[in-house]
Design a protein around this motif. Structure first.
Motif, PDB file in Angstrom:
ATOM      1  N   VAL A  64      33.501  51.289  -6.820  1.00  0.00           N
ATOM      2  CA  VAL A  64      32.554  52.314  -7.264  1.00  0.00           C
ATOM      3  C   VAL A  64      31.898  52.986  -6.061  1.00  0.00           C
ATOM      4  O   VAL A  64      31.777  54.215  -6.009  1.00  0.00           O
ATOM      5  CB  VAL A  64      31.500  51.704  -8.214  1.00  0.00           C
ATOM      6  CG1 VAL A  64      30.358  52.679  -8.474  1.00  0.00           C
ATOM      7  CG2 VAL A  64      32.155  51.274  -9.521  1.00  0.00           C
ATOM      8  N   LEU A  65      31.496  52.199  -5.078  1.00  0.00           N
ATOM      9  CA  LEU A  65      30.888  52.788  -3.875  1.00  0.00           C
ATOM     10  C   LEU A  65      31.853  53.709  -3.141  1.00  0.00           C
ATOM     11  O   LEU A  65      31.467  54.770  -2.639  1.00  0.00           O
ATOM     12  CB  LEU A  65      30.394  51.680  -2.938  1.00  0.00           C
ATOM     13  CG  LEU A  65      29.131  50.958  -3.392  1.00  0.00           C
ATOM     14  CD1 LEU A  65      28.839  49.782  -2.473  1.00  0.00           C
ATOM     15  CD2 LEU A  65      27.950  51.912  -3.441  1.00  0.00           C
ATOM     16  N   GLU A  66      33.119  53.320  -3.082  1.00  0.00           N
ATOM     17  CA  GLU A  66      34.125  54.176  -2.447  1.00  0.00           C
ATOM     18  C   GLU A  66      34.244  55.504  -3.193  1.00  0.00           C
ATOM     19  O   GLU A  66      34.365  56.564  -2.575  1.00  0.00           O
ATOM     20  CB  GLU A  66      35.480  53.467  -2.400  1.00  0.00           C
ATOM     21  CG  GLU A  66      35.522  52.343  -1.385  1.00  0.00           C
ATOM     22  CD  GLU A  66      36.791  51.497  -1.497  1.00  0.00           C
ATOM     23  OE1 GLU A  66      37.676  51.805  -2.317  1.00  0.00           O
ATOM     24  OE2 GLU A  66      36.878  50.507  -0.749  1.00  0.00           O
ATOM     25  N   ARG A  67      34.210  55.435  -4.506  1.00  0.00           N
ATOM     26  CA  ARG A  67      34.296  56.667  -5.299  1.00  0.00           C
ATOM     27  C   ARG A  67      33.075  57.548  -5.059  1.00  0.00           C
ATOM     28  O   ARG A  67      33.186  58.760  -4.892  1.00  0.00           O
ATOM     29  CB  ARG A  67      34.421  56.317  -6.777  1.00  0.00           C
ATOM     30  CG  ARG A  67      34.585  57.536  -7.625  1.00  0.00           C
ATOM     31  CD  ARG A  67      35.277  57.261  -8.923  1.00  0.00           C
ATOM     32  NE  ARG A  67      35.365  58.496  -9.671  1.00  0.00           N
ATOM     33  CZ  ARG A  67      35.082  58.606 -10.949  1.00  0.00           C
ATOM     34  NH1 ARG A  67      34.762  57.545 -11.637  1.00  0.00           N
ATOM     35  NH2 ARG A  67      35.154  59.766 -11.554  1.00  0.00           N
ATOM     36  N   ILE A  68      31.893  56.938  -5.044  1.00  0.00           N
ATOM     37  CA  ILE A  68      30.671  57.703  -4.783  1.00  0.00           C
ATOM     38  C   ILE A  68      30.708  58.282  -3.369  1.00  0.00           C
ATOM     39  O   ILE A  68      30.368  59.451  -3.155  1.00  0.00           O
ATOM     40  CB  ILE A  68      29.424  56.824  -4.996  1.00  0.00           C
ATOM     41  CG1 ILE A  68      29.271  56.477  -6.485  1.00  0.00           C
ATOM     42  CG2 ILE A  68      28.162  57.504  -4.461  1.00  0.00           C
ATOM     43  CD1 ILE A  68      28.212  55.425  -6.787  1.00  0.00           C
ATOM     44  N   ALA A  69      31.148  57.484  -2.403  1.00  0.00           N
ATOM     45  CA  ALA A  69      31.194  57.937  -1.008  1.00  0.00           C
ATOM     46  C   ALA A  69      32.219  59.041  -0.782  1.00  0.00           C
ATOM     47  O   ALA A  69      32.115  59.781   0.196  1.00  0.00           O
ATOM     48  CB  ALA A  69      31.496  56.756  -0.091  1.00  0.00           C
ATOM     49  N   SER A  70      33.178  59.168  -1.668  1.00  0.00           N
ATOM     50  CA  SER A  70      34.206  60.197  -1.494  1.00  0.00           C
ATOM     51  C   SER A  70      33.627  61.600  -1.574  1.00  0.00           C
ATOM     52  O   SER A  70      34.245  62.562  -1.117  1.00  0.00           O
ATOM     53  CB  SER A  70      35.308  60.037  -2.543  1.00  0.00           C
ATOM     54  OG  SER A  70      34.851  60.459  -3.827  1.00  0.00           O
ATOM     55  N   GLY A  71      32.432  61.728  -2.171  1.00  0.00           N
ATOM     56  CA  GLY A  71      31.786  63.034  -2.262  1.00  0.00           C
ATOM     57  C   GLY A  71      32.288  63.875  -3.419  1.00  0.00           C
ATOM     58  O   GLY A  71      31.911  65.039  -3.538  1.00  0.00           O
ATOM     59  N   GLN A  72      33.107  63.336  -4.265  1.00  0.00           N
ATOM     60  CA  GLN A  72      33.673  64.094  -5.385  1.00  0.00           C
ATOM     61  C   GLN A  72      32.736  64.138  -6.596  1.00  0.00           C
ATOM     62  O   GLN A  72      32.999  64.875  -7.543  1.00  0.00           O
ATOM     63  CB  GLN A  72      35.012  63.508  -5.794  1.00  0.00           C
ATOM     64  CG  GLN A  72      36.060  63.612  -4.704  1.00  0.00           C
ATOM     65  CD  GLN A  72      37.355  62.919  -5.095  1.00  0.00           C
ATOM     66  OE1 GLN A  72      37.501  62.419  -6.196  1.00  0.00           O
ATOM     67  NE2 GLN A  72      38.293  62.889  -4.174  1.00  0.00           N
ATOM     68  N   LEU A  73      31.660  63.361  -6.550  1.00  0.00           N
ATOM     69  CA  LEU A  73      30.717  63.335  -7.655  1.00  0.00           C
ATOM     70  C   LEU A  73      29.406  63.982  -7.226  1.00  0.00           C
ATOM     71  O   LEU A  73      29.005  63.868  -6.077  1.00  0.00           O
ATOM     72  CB  LEU A  73      30.428  61.882  -8.070  1.00  0.00           C
ATOM     73  CG  LEU A  73      31.616  61.010  -8.442  1.00  0.00           C
ATOM     74  CD1 LEU A  73      31.167  59.575  -8.650  1.00  0.00           C
ATOM     75  CD2 LEU A  73      32.304  61.536  -9.689  1.00  0.00           C
ATOM     76  N   ASP A  74      28.764  64.664  -8.175  1.00  0.00           N
ATOM     77  CA  ASP A  74      27.438  65.171  -7.838  1.00  0.00           C
ATOM     78  C   ASP A  74      26.443  64.015  -7.974  1.00  0.00           C
ATOM     79  O   ASP A  74      26.799  62.904  -8.391  1.00  0.00           O
ATOM     80  CB  ASP A  74      27.048  66.374  -8.711  1.00  0.00           C
ATOM     81  CG  ASP A  74      26.880  66.053 -10.196  1.00  0.00           C
ATOM     82  OD1 ASP A  74      26.521  64.902 -10.540  1.00  0.00           O
ATOM     83  OD2 ASP A  74      27.096  66.966 -11.023  1.00  0.00           O
ATOM     84  N   ALA A  75      25.197  64.259  -7.627  1.00  0.00           N
ATOM     85  CA  ALA A  75      24.196  63.190  -7.589  1.00  0.00           C
ATOM     86  C   ALA A  75      24.017  62.532  -8.960  1.00  0.00           C
ATOM     87  O   ALA A  75      23.903  61.302  -9.059  1.00  0.00           O
ATOM     88  CB  ALA A  75      22.860  63.720  -7.076  1.00  0.00           C
ATOM     89  N   ASP A  76      23.992  63.333 -10.019  1.00  0.00           N
ATOM     90  CA  ASP A  76      23.805  62.767 -11.361  1.00  0.00           C
ATOM     91  C   ASP A  76      24.997  61.914 -11.776  1.00  0.00           C
ATOM     92  O   ASP A  76      24.837  60.844 -12.366  1.00  0.00           O
ATOM     93  CB  ASP A  76      23.578  63.873 -12.393  1.00  0.00           C
ATOM     94  CG  ASP A  76      22.213  64.529 -12.258  1.00  0.00           C
ATOM     95  OD1 ASP A  76      21.292  63.876 -11.725  1.00  0.00           O
ATOM     96  OD2 ASP A  76      22.081  65.692 -12.692  1.00  0.00           O
TER      97      ASP A  76
END
Length: 99
Positions: A64-76
Motif C-alpha cells: 500500500v505504501l508503494e502504491r501511495i508513494a508512486s504518486g498516482q493517487l491524489d491525497a484523498d
C-alpha cells in the motif's frame, strides 16, 4: 507480562514450546549439542508461527505504501487507501508492542 498485553498469548505459546522442547530433551537420548539444537528449533518454530500475522500485515502495508508513494493517487485516495488497509489489519496487531 501483564494479562492485558495483546502479546501475552504469543509469549505463553512460545514459552510452552520452549519448555516442551526442554522436557523432551531430558527424556531422549542424545548428545548435549543435539538437545540444545532441538530447543533452538522449537523456539524458532514457535516464534515463526506466532508472528505470521505480523509479517503478513507488514507485507500488505508495504504494498500500500508503494502504491501511495508512486504518486498516482491524489491525497484523498491515498488517505482512503491507508484507512482501508488499517481497518483490515488483524485486531491483535493493532497498537501492540512487540518484544
Amino acid at each position: 507480562m501483564q494479562n492485558d498485553n495483546p502479546n501475552t498469548e504469543r509469549y505463553i505459546a512460545i514459552a510452552r514450546a520452549c519448555l516442551k522442547a526442554i522436557n523432551d530433551t531430558t527424556k531422549n537420548a542424545g548428545d548435549r549439542e543435539q538437545k540444545i539444537q532441538a530447543v533452538y528449533q522449537a523456539i524458532d518454530t514457535a516464534f515463526q508461527a506466532e508472528f505470521t500475522e505480523y509479517r503478513q500485515s507488514v507485507a500488505i502495508m508495504a504494498t500500500v505504501l508503494e502504491r501511495i508513494a508512486s504518486g498516482q493517487l491524489d491525497a484523498d485516495q491515498a488517505a482512503d487507501l491507508a484507512r482501508k488497509t488499517l481497518d483490515q489489519q488483524p485486531e491483535n496487531t493493532r497498537n501492540a508492542m512487540m518484544h
